[in-house]
Design a protein around this motif. Sequence first.
Motif, PDB file in Angstrom:
ATOM      1  N   SER A   9      25.985   3.848  12.336  1.00 60.43           N
ATOM      2  CA  SER A   9      25.582   4.548  13.120  1.00 60.43           C
ATOM      3  C   SER A   9      26.310   5.765  13.572  1.00 60.43           C
ATOM      4  O   SER A   9      25.913   6.842  14.242  1.00 60.43           O
ATOM      5  N   ARG A  97      17.663  -6.800  12.398  1.00 56.06           N
ATOM      6  CA  ARG A  97      17.806  -5.910  13.466  1.00 56.06           C
ATOM      7  C   ARG A  97      17.096  -5.995  14.799  1.00 56.06           C
ATOM      8  O   ARG A  97      16.102  -6.319  14.562  1.00 56.06           O
ATOM      9  N   HIS A 102      17.406   1.482  10.207  1.00 53.82           N
ATOM     10  CA  HIS A 102      18.229   2.402   9.696  1.00 53.82           C
ATOM     11  C   HIS A 102      17.798   3.090   8.439  1.00 53.82           C
ATOM     12  O   HIS A 102      17.473   2.418   7.529  1.00 53.82           O
ATOM     13  N   ASP A 105      19.435   1.221   5.551  1.00 52.02           N
ATOM     14  CA  ASP A 105      19.244  -0.197   5.426  1.00 52.02           C
ATOM     15  C   ASP A 105      19.041  -0.940   3.988  1.00 52.02           C
ATOM     16  O   ASP A 105      19.567  -1.638   3.510  1.00 52.02           O
TER      17      ASP A 105
END
Length: 344
Positions: A9, A97, A102, A105
């Motif tokens: 993130s 998730r 993401h 990923d």
Amino acid sequence: MQALAERLSGVDSYVDGAIRVVAFYDTLMRRRVDLPALARASAGLAECVVGLRLHGTGRAIRVSPAGAEEPGPAGPATTTVPVTLDDEEIGTVWLERATPAHPLDEMLLERLAIAAAAAVERYGPARTTMADPALVELAVSSTGDEAARARALRLLGFAAGRPVQVVAVRTSLPLDRIGGLICPAGPVKAAALADVGVILAAAVDTTRFPEGVRAGLGAAEGTAVSWRQARTALRFTTPRDPVVRHADLGALALLADVPRDTAAGNADVAAVARVAGSPEDLETLDAYCATGSLRRAADLLHLHHSSVARRLEQIARTLGIDLTEPAGLTRARVALTAWRLLDN
């Protein structure tokens, strides 16, 4: 370990993130971490639950971003990647998730899968892994040198200096399934060479071979010798004795070296071939040779001993051997074994 990379993130660009993910797993692999450590590190990096399962053992690991194992059933996987070793899928890794996936990923899981396969090979392979036949052939070859065989075994996942037993198998079942059954705890590799299956194992439980499998076992005295012994033992297998250890053959193993024409031309072997024209008589002779007793043979055949006695009288006339004498019984046993070797 969390200091190895920023959390996903916190990454600003895909390229920068990809470089960090690669570096992260390269470092983990250099540190030779095990599967639980890989899962914990990956969960911290991804900031979500990470799962890892090996098909051969059924073992599953699910870890939260805090590094604790997640109890209860697995949630829905948002991204999944297979774990492969020696071109065989041995497991799966996934992310759970609660938020949208993401962009990194899939790359994270691909690197995790590579690291997991390396850890499995280092710390103990999946219960069995189908291997490259050329590598297995090199490991059991009698033409190469010892160094080449040792290197092949290391590439197959066997620790240097540890004993390896070779099994020669004839079966219609998948070799990896058989390997997983007979060697549930240690490393085991399997491959097909020509018309014979080869299983290399750290240890073999002979009681776990499935029904219908014929198997010959060599001793753990070097893979080239063990492979030669295993093939010889396989020739001695029968429906009554489908699994044979070479060490149990003793002097009988010498019969495997008798030239085919010599064996076929022997009068006793030719007489057994005539008896074999009747499956019922062959089964009776086999039971009597196996037990050495008329009554025990009758029990084995589920027949009255008088019926077996009449059959044995007829068989004795065909063989020209007195089966009631120890010497005659020995001749019949040797001839029956030699006749079987003609076909095996």
